[in-house]
Design a protein around this motif. Structure first.
Motif, short mmCIF file in Angstrom:
data_model
loop_
_atom_site.label_atom_id
_atom_site.label_comp_id
_atom_site.label_asym_id
_atom_site.label_seq_id
_atom_site.Cartn_x
_atom_site.Cartn_y
_atom_site.Cartn_z
N GLY A 77 0.78 -1.23 0.00
CA GLY A 77 0.00 0.00 0.00
C GLY A 77 0.81 1.28 0.00
N VAL A 78 2.12 1.17 0.10
CA VAL A 78 2.98 2.36 0.14
C VAL A 78 3.37 2.74 -1.29
CG1 VAL A 78 5.18 3.33 0.90
CG2 VAL A 78 3.88 1.81 2.41
N THR A 79 3.03 3.96 -1.69
CA THR A 79 3.35 4.44 -3.04
C THR A 79 4.23 5.68 -3.03
OG1 THR A 79 1.31 5.78 -3.09
CG2 THR A 79 1.19 3.53 -3.97
N GLU A 80 4.29 6.38 -1.88
CA GLU A 80 5.00 7.65 -1.84
C GLU A 80 6.49 7.51 -1.52
OE1 GLU A 80 2.27 7.74 1.84
OE2 GLU A 80 2.64 6.38 0.18
N PHE A 81 6.93 6.31 -1.14
CA PHE A 81 8.33 6.09 -0.82
C PHE A 81 8.86 4.88 -1.58
CE2 PHE A 81 6.56 8.07 3.05
CZ PHE A 81 7.36 9.19 3.12
N SER A 82 10.17 4.92 -1.86
CA SER A 82 10.84 3.80 -2.53
C SER A 82 12.10 3.43 -1.77
CB SER A 82 11.22 4.19 -3.97
OG SER A 82 10.09 4.59 -4.71
N VAL A 83 12.58 2.22 -1.99
CA VAL A 83 13.83 1.79 -1.37
C VAL A 83 14.94 2.76 -1.78
CG1 VAL A 83 15.57 -0.02 -1.31
CG2 VAL A 83 13.14 -0.62 -1.26
N GLY A 84 15.71 3.20 -0.79
CA GLY A 84 16.80 4.13 -1.04
C GLY A 84 16.47 5.57 -0.73
N ASP A 85 15.19 5.89 -0.53
CA ASP A 85 14.80 7.26 -0.20
C ASP A 85 15.36 7.67 1.17
OD1 ASP A 85 13.38 7.70 -2.50
OD2 ASP A 85 11.40 7.35 -1.61
N ALA A 86 15.83 8.90 1.27
CA ALA A 86 16.24 9.47 2.56
C ALA A 86 15.01 10.11 3.18
CB ALA A 86 17.34 10.50 2.36
N VAL A 87 14.69 9.72 4.41
CA VAL A 87 13.45 10.17 5.05
C VAL A 87 13.73 10.66 6.48
CG1 VAL A 87 11.99 8.62 3.70
CG2 VAL A 87 12.95 7.82 5.87
N TYR A 88 12.74 11.35 7.04
CA TYR A 88 12.83 11.75 8.43
C TYR A 88 11.43 11.77 9.03
CZ TYR A 88 11.38 16.73 7.62
OH TYR A 88 10.71 17.89 7.33
N GLY A 89 11.35 11.67 10.37
CA GLY A 89 10.04 11.66 10.99
C GLY A 89 10.13 11.51 12.49
N CYS A 90 8.95 11.53 13.10
CA CYS A 90 8.80 11.30 14.54
C CYS A 90 7.78 10.18 14.65
CB CYS A 90 8.31 12.57 15.23
SG CYS A 90 8.08 12.41 17.01
N ALA A 91 8.23 8.96 14.90
CA ALA A 91 7.34 7.82 14.68
C ALA A 91 7.43 6.72 15.73
CB ALA A 91 7.62 7.22 13.30
N GLY A 92 8.13 6.93 16.85
CA GLY A 92 8.26 5.83 17.80
C GLY A 92 8.40 6.30 19.22
N GLY A 93 8.71 5.32 20.09
CA GLY A 93 8.98 5.64 21.48
C GLY A 93 7.77 5.88 22.35
N LEU A 94 6.58 5.52 21.85
CA LEU A 94 5.34 5.69 22.61
C LEU A 94 4.49 4.43 22.48
CD1 LEU A 94 4.21 9.26 21.47
CD2 LEU A 94 5.06 8.66 23.73
N GLY A 95 3.82 4.04 23.57
CA GLY A 95 2.90 2.92 23.50
C GLY A 95 3.53 1.70 22.86
N LEU A 97 4.66 1.68 19.78
CA LEU A 97 5.53 2.11 18.68
C LEU A 97 6.99 2.00 19.11
CD1 LEU A 97 3.62 5.35 17.58
CD2 LEU A 97 3.45 3.05 16.59
N GLN A 98 7.73 1.10 18.47
CA GLN A 98 9.15 0.94 18.80
C GLN A 98 9.89 2.25 18.60
OE1 GLN A 98 11.79 -1.62 16.22
NE2 GLN A 98 12.99 0.25 16.53
N GLY A 99 10.81 2.54 19.51
CA GLY A 99 11.56 3.78 19.46
C GLY A 99 12.69 3.77 18.45
N THR A 100 13.41 4.89 18.42
CA THR A 100 14.44 5.11 17.40
C THR A 100 15.86 4.85 17.87
OG1 THR A 100 14.49 7.46 17.99
CG2 THR A 100 12.99 6.81 16.24
#
Length: 329
Positions: A77-95, A97-100
Protein backbone atom coordinates in the motif's frame (compact mmCIF):
# COMPACT_ATOMS: atom_id res chain seq x y z
CA UNK A 1 19.57 -5.58 15.33
CA UNK A 2 21.41 -3.54 17.91
CA UNK A 3 19.29 -1.35 20.20
CA UNK A 4 19.56 0.54 23.46
CA UNK A 5 16.82 -0.44 25.90
CA UNK A 6 15.67 0.52 29.38
CA UNK A 7 14.57 -2.32 31.64
CA UNK A 8 13.03 -0.09 34.29
CA UNK A 9 11.83 3.48 34.62
CA UNK A 10 12.92 5.94 37.28
CA UNK A 11 16.27 6.90 38.77
CA UNK A 12 17.71 3.48 37.97
CA UNK A 13 16.51 3.47 34.37
CA UNK A 14 19.88 3.04 32.70
CA UNK A 15 20.30 2.27 29.01
CA UNK A 16 21.52 -1.22 28.17
CA UNK A 17 22.71 -2.44 24.77
CA UNK A 18 20.73 -5.41 23.50
CA UNK A 19 20.34 -7.56 20.42
CA UNK A 20 16.64 -7.51 19.51
CA UNK A 21 14.69 -8.83 16.51
CA UNK A 22 14.84 -6.63 13.44
CA UNK A 23 11.32 -5.41 12.66
CA UNK A 24 9.57 -6.62 9.52
CA UNK A 25 7.90 -4.11 7.24
CA UNK A 26 4.09 -4.10 7.44
CA UNK A 27 1.32 -2.61 5.33
CA UNK A 28 1.39 1.20 5.03
CA UNK A 29 4.78 1.26 6.74
CA UNK A 30 8.41 1.59 5.64
CA UNK A 31 11.43 -0.14 7.11
CA UNK A 32 14.09 2.50 7.71
CA UNK A 33 17.75 2.06 8.57
CA UNK A 34 18.24 4.83 11.11
CA UNK A 35 21.27 7.06 10.58
CA UNK A 36 20.59 9.53 13.39
CA UNK A 37 18.07 10.32 16.10
CA UNK A 38 17.63 13.23 18.48
CA UNK A 39 16.72 13.65 22.14
CA UNK A 40 13.68 15.60 23.25
CA UNK A 41 12.59 16.50 26.80
CA UNK A 42 9.67 14.07 26.52
CA UNK A 43 12.16 11.22 26.04
CA UNK A 44 13.83 12.02 29.35
CA UNK A 45 10.44 12.36 31.06
CA UNK A 46 9.36 8.93 29.85
CA UNK A 47 12.63 7.40 31.02
CA UNK A 48 12.21 9.00 34.46
CA UNK A 49 8.44 8.72 34.94
CA UNK A 50 7.30 6.01 32.55
CA UNK A 51 5.69 3.97 35.31
CA UNK A 52 3.08 6.71 35.79
CA UNK A 53 2.63 7.78 32.16
CA UNK A 54 -0.17 6.00 30.26
CA UNK A 55 1.59 6.43 26.91
CA UNK A 56 4.98 5.04 28.00
CA UNK A 57 6.12 1.85 26.21
CA UNK A 58 6.01 -1.43 28.07
CA UNK A 59 9.31 -2.62 29.52
CA UNK A 60 11.85 -3.51 28.30
CA UNK A 61 11.50 -0.47 26.07
CA UNK A 62 13.26 1.12 23.13
CA UNK A 63 12.80 4.87 23.55
CA UNK A 64 13.40 7.73 21.11
CA UNK A 65 10.98 9.47 18.74
CA UNK A 66 12.85 11.50 16.10
CA UNK A 67 14.93 9.93 13.33
CA UNK A 68 16.42 10.31 9.87
CA UNK A 69 17.54 7.44 7.70
CA UNK A 70 17.21 5.43 4.50
CA UNK A 71 14.28 3.29 3.34
CA UNK A 72 15.23 -0.40 3.14
CA UNK A 73 11.80 -1.87 2.37
CA UNK A 74 8.27 -0.65 1.66
CA UNK A 75 5.10 -2.31 2.87
CA UNK A 76 1.93 -3.11 1.00
CA UNK A 77 0.00 0.00 0.00
CA UNK A 78 2.98 2.36 0.14
CA UNK A 79 3.35 4.44 -3.04
CA UNK A 80 5.00 7.65 -1.84
CA UNK A 81 8.33 6.09 -0.82
CA UNK A 82 10.84 3.80 -2.53
CA UNK A 83 13.83 1.79 -1.37
CA UNK A 84 16.80 4.13 -1.04
CA UNK A 85 14.80 7.26 -0.20
CA UNK A 86 16.24 9.47 2.56
CA UNK A 87 13.45 10.17 5.05
CA UNK A 88 12.83 11.75 8.43
CA UNK A 89 10.04 11.66 10.99
CA UNK A 90 8.80 11.30 14.54
CA UNK A 91 7.34 7.82 14.68
CA UNK A 92 8.26 5.83 17.80
CA UNK A 93 8.98 5.64 21.48
CA UNK A 94 5.34 5.69 22.61
CA UNK A 95 2.90 2.92 23.50
CA UNK A 96 3.42 0.04 21.09
CA UNK A 97 5.53 2.11 18.68
CA UNK A 98 9.15 0.94 18.80
CA UNK A 99 11.56 3.78 19.46
CA UNK A 100 14.44 5.11 17.40
CA UNK A 101 17.38 4.10 19.59
CA UNK A 102 17.99 1.16 17.30
CA UNK A 103 19.36 0.30 13.89
CA UNK A 104 15.94 -0.01 12.22
CA UNK A 105 12.35 1.16 12.64
CA UNK A 106 9.13 0.04 10.95
CA UNK A 107 7.58 3.49 10.57
CA UNK A 108 4.01 4.50 9.77
CA UNK A 109 4.22 6.49 6.51
CA UNK A 110 1.71 9.00 7.91
CA UNK A 111 4.44 10.13 10.33
CA UNK A 112 7.29 10.37 7.80
CA UNK A 113 8.39 12.60 4.92
CA UNK A 114 11.35 12.77 2.56
CA UNK A 115 14.36 14.38 4.20
CA UNK A 116 15.24 17.96 3.26
CA UNK A 117 17.79 17.51 0.49
CA UNK A 118 20.14 20.20 1.79
CA UNK A 119 20.33 18.89 5.36
CA UNK A 120 22.51 16.11 6.74
CA UNK A 121 20.96 13.11 8.44
CA UNK A 122 21.96 14.60 11.78
CA UNK A 123 20.30 17.92 11.01
CA UNK A 124 17.15 16.25 9.71
CA UNK A 125 16.89 14.03 12.78
CA UNK A 126 16.78 17.15 14.96
CA UNK A 127 13.69 18.57 13.28
CA UNK A 128 10.55 16.40 13.44
CA UNK A 129 9.10 16.79 16.95
CA UNK A 130 10.14 20.40 17.45
CA UNK A 131 9.12 21.55 13.99
CA UNK A 132 5.70 19.89 14.16
CA UNK A 133 5.16 21.45 17.60
CA UNK A 134 6.20 24.91 16.42
CA UNK A 135 4.14 24.63 13.23
CA UNK A 136 1.01 23.53 15.11
CA UNK A 137 1.35 26.27 17.70
CA UNK A 138 1.69 29.11 15.21
CA UNK A 139 -1.03 27.86 12.89
CA UNK A 140 -3.51 27.27 15.71
CA UNK A 141 -2.82 30.79 16.89
CA UNK A 142 -3.72 31.99 13.41
CA UNK A 143 -0.44 33.83 12.93
CA UNK A 144 -0.40 36.08 9.85
CA UNK A 145 2.21 38.19 8.10
CA UNK A 146 2.86 41.55 9.71
CA UNK A 147 1.92 40.50 13.23
CA UNK A 148 4.23 40.93 16.20
CA UNK A 149 5.15 37.52 17.56
CA UNK A 150 6.94 36.80 20.84
CA UNK A 151 8.63 33.43 21.29
CA UNK A 152 9.51 32.52 24.87
CA UNK A 153 12.54 30.24 25.02
CA UNK A 154 13.71 31.34 21.60
CA UNK A 155 17.00 29.45 21.72
CA UNK A 156 15.44 26.14 22.78
CA UNK A 157 14.53 23.16 20.65
CA UNK A 158 10.98 24.23 19.83
CA UNK A 159 11.62 27.95 20.26
CA UNK A 160 14.43 28.31 17.74
CA UNK A 161 12.26 26.62 15.11
CA UNK A 162 9.15 28.63 16.02
CA UNK A 163 10.95 31.95 15.56
CA UNK A 164 12.29 30.84 12.16
CA UNK A 165 8.84 29.72 11.03
CA UNK A 166 7.23 32.97 12.20
CA UNK A 167 9.88 34.98 10.37
CA UNK A 168 9.48 32.89 7.21
CA UNK A 169 5.75 33.55 7.33
CA UNK A 170 6.24 37.30 7.51
CA UNK A 171 5.94 38.13 11.19
CA UNK A 172 7.96 40.66 13.18
CA UNK A 173 9.58 38.29 15.63
CA UNK A 174 10.94 38.78 19.14
CA UNK A 175 12.31 36.02 21.34
CA UNK A 176 13.39 35.69 24.96
CA UNK A 177 16.42 34.05 26.57
CA UNK A 178 18.55 34.53 29.66
CA UNK A 179 22.19 34.40 28.55
CA UNK A 180 24.25 36.39 26.08
CA UNK A 181 25.12 33.30 24.06
CA UNK A 182 21.44 32.45 23.63
CA UNK A 183 20.50 36.04 22.87
CA UNK A 184 23.19 36.10 20.19
CA UNK A 185 21.73 32.94 18.63
CA UNK A 186 18.26 34.50 18.57
CA UNK A 187 19.65 37.54 16.76
CA UNK A 188 21.55 35.30 14.34
CA UNK A 189 18.32 33.45 13.52
CA UNK A 190 16.61 36.70 12.60
CA UNK A 191 14.59 37.68 15.68
CA UNK A 192 14.98 40.60 18.08
CA UNK A 193 16.33 39.26 21.41
CA UNK A 194 14.78 39.99 24.81
CA UNK A 195 16.67 39.27 28.04
CA UNK A 196 13.97 38.14 30.45
CA UNK A 197 16.43 38.35 33.35
CA UNK A 198 17.04 42.06 32.96
CA UNK A 199 13.79 43.23 31.32
CA UNK A 200 10.36 42.95 32.92
CA UNK A 201 7.34 42.03 30.84
CA UNK A 202 6.06 45.59 30.98
CA UNK A 203 9.52 46.82 29.91
CA UNK A 204 9.65 44.83 26.70
CA UNK A 205 5.95 45.22 25.94
CA UNK A 206 6.41 49.01 26.15
CA UNK A 207 9.65 48.95 24.17
CA UNK A 208 8.49 46.75 21.29
CA UNK A 209 4.72 47.20 21.06
CA UNK A 210 4.11 50.70 22.48
CA UNK A 211 2.45 49.06 25.44
CA UNK A 212 -0.17 47.25 23.35
CA UNK A 213 1.19 43.71 23.67
CA UNK A 214 2.13 41.04 21.16
CA UNK A 215 -0.40 39.63 18.69
CA UNK A 216 0.86 36.08 19.21
CA UNK A 217 2.88 34.67 22.10
CA UNK A 218 4.45 31.26 21.50
CA UNK A 219 5.46 29.96 24.92
CA UNK A 220 7.84 27.02 24.58
CA UNK A 221 8.67 27.26 28.31
CA UNK A 222 5.15 26.95 29.68
CA UNK A 223 4.08 26.08 33.23
CA UNK A 224 4.95 29.08 35.44
CA UNK A 225 5.81 31.07 32.33
CA UNK A 226 2.17 31.08 31.19
CA UNK A 227 1.42 34.03 33.49
CA UNK A 228 4.04 36.30 31.86
CA UNK A 229 2.75 35.15 28.49
CA UNK A 230 -0.75 36.33 29.39
CA UNK A 231 0.71 39.64 30.50
CA UNK A 232 2.65 40.07 27.25
CA UNK A 233 -0.29 39.46 24.91
CA UNK A 234 -2.38 42.19 23.31
CA UNK A 235 -6.16 42.52 23.66
CA UNK A 236 -7.87 39.57 21.95
CA UNK A 237 -4.39 38.11 21.44
CA UNK A 238 -3.37 34.50 20.88
CA UNK A 239 -1.15 32.34 23.09
CA UNK A 240 0.23 28.91 22.23
CA UNK A 241 1.98 26.89 24.93
CA UNK A 242 3.74 23.55 24.90
CA UNK A 243 3.55 22.93 28.67
CA UNK A 244 0.28 23.60 30.48
CA UNK A 245 0.54 21.15 33.38
CA UNK A 246 0.17 23.89 35.97
CA UNK A 247 -2.50 25.76 37.90
CA UNK A 248 -2.67 29.35 36.67
CA UNK A 249 -4.90 32.37 37.29
CA UNK A 250 -6.70 33.10 34.02
CA UNK A 251 -8.06 36.45 35.11
CA UNK A 252 -5.84 38.28 32.62
CA UNK A 253 -7.00 35.98 29.85
CA UNK A 254 -10.60 36.89 30.63
CA UNK A 255 -10.07 40.63 30.97
CA UNK A 256 -8.04 40.77 27.74
CA UNK A 257 -10.13 38.29 25.75
CA UNK A 258 -7.17 36.01 25.11
CA UNK A 259 -7.23 32.61 23.41
CA UNK A 260 -4.97 29.88 24.81
CA UNK A 261 -3.88 27.01 22.57
CA UNK A 262 -2.25 23.95 24.14
CA UNK A 263 0.03 22.03 21.79
CA UNK A 264 0.64 18.33 22.51
CA UNK A 265 1.94 16.99 19.22
CA UNK A 266 2.12 13.39 20.43
CA UNK A 267 -1.68 12.98 20.34
CA UNK A 268 -1.79 11.51 16.79
CA UNK A 269 0.92 9.01 17.74
CA UNK A 270 -0.69 8.04 21.05
CA UNK A 271 -4.27 7.76 19.80
CA UNK A 272 -3.71 6.95 16.11
CA UNK A 273 -5.88 9.88 15.08
CA UNK A 274 -4.96 12.44 12.42
CA UNK A 275 -1.46 11.11 11.79
CA UNK A 276 -1.60 12.32 8.18
CA UNK A 277 -1.20 15.90 9.40
CA UNK A 278 2.32 15.16 10.63
CA UNK A 279 3.54 14.00 7.23
CA UNK A 280 2.04 17.10 5.63
CA UNK A 281 3.77 19.38 8.14
CA UNK A 282 7.10 17.59 7.65
CA UNK A 283 6.76 18.06 3.88
CA UNK A 284 6.22 21.81 4.38
CA UNK A 285 9.13 22.01 6.81
CA UNK A 286 11.36 20.28 4.24
CA UNK A 287 10.43 22.91 1.64
CA UNK A 288 11.28 25.73 4.07
CA UNK A 289 14.61 24.08 4.92
CA UNK A 290 15.47 23.62 1.24
CA UNK A 291 14.64 27.27 0.56
CA UNK A 292 17.11 28.34 3.27
CA UNK A 293 14.43 29.72 5.60
CA UNK A 294 14.77 27.12 8.35
CA UNK A 295 17.79 25.34 9.80
CA UNK A 296 18.14 23.38 13.04
CA UNK A 297 20.83 24.27 15.55
CA UNK A 298 22.72 21.24 16.84
CA UNK A 299 24.52 20.84 20.14
CA UNK A 300 28.29 20.91 19.73
CA UNK A 301 28.76 17.43 21.24
CA UNK A 302 28.38 14.20 19.29
CA UNK A 303 27.11 10.92 20.74
CA UNK A 304 27.04 7.36 19.44
CA UNK A 305 24.09 5.03 20.01
CA UNK A 306 25.96 3.41 22.90
CA UNK A 307 26.32 6.87 24.52
CA UNK A 308 22.62 7.69 24.65
CA UNK A 309 22.80 7.97 28.45
CA UNK A 310 25.33 10.76 28.07
CA UNK A 311 23.11 12.42 25.47
CA UNK A 312 20.18 12.40 27.91
CA UNK A 313 22.41 13.87 30.61
CA UNK A 314 23.55 16.60 28.23
CA UNK A 315 19.96 17.65 27.52
CA UNK A 316 19.00 17.54 31.20
CA UNK A 317 22.04 19.63 32.20
CA UNK A 318 20.71 22.67 30.35
CA UNK A 319 24.32 23.52 29.48
CA UNK A 320 24.04 22.88 25.76
CA UNK A 321 22.49 24.94 23.02
CA UNK A 322 20.66 23.32 20.15
CA UNK A 323 19.31 19.83 19.66
CA UNK A 324 21.22 16.87 21.07
CA UNK A 325 21.70 14.35 18.29
CA UNK A 326 22.72 10.67 18.37
CA UNK A 327 24.56 8.91 15.55
CA UNK A 328 22.81 5.55 15.30
CA UNK A 329 25.09 4.02 12.69
Amino acid sequence: MRAMIVEQYGDNGEFVQADVPKPEVTANHILVRIAASSVNPVDTKIRANGASLPFAPKLPAILGMDFAGTVEAVGEGVTEFSVGDAVYGCAGGLGDLQGTLAEFINADVRLVAKKPANLSMREAAALPLVSITAYEGLTRAGMTAGQKVLVHGGSGGVGHIALQLAKAWGAEVYASAGSQEKLDLIRELGASPINYKTESVSDYVDAHTDGKGFDVVFDSVGSENIAPSLEAATLNGQIATTVSTVEVDLSQAHLKGLSLHVVFMLIPMIHNVGREAHAIILEEVAKLAESGKLKPVLDENRYSLAEVGKAHSRLLSGEGMGKVVIDNE
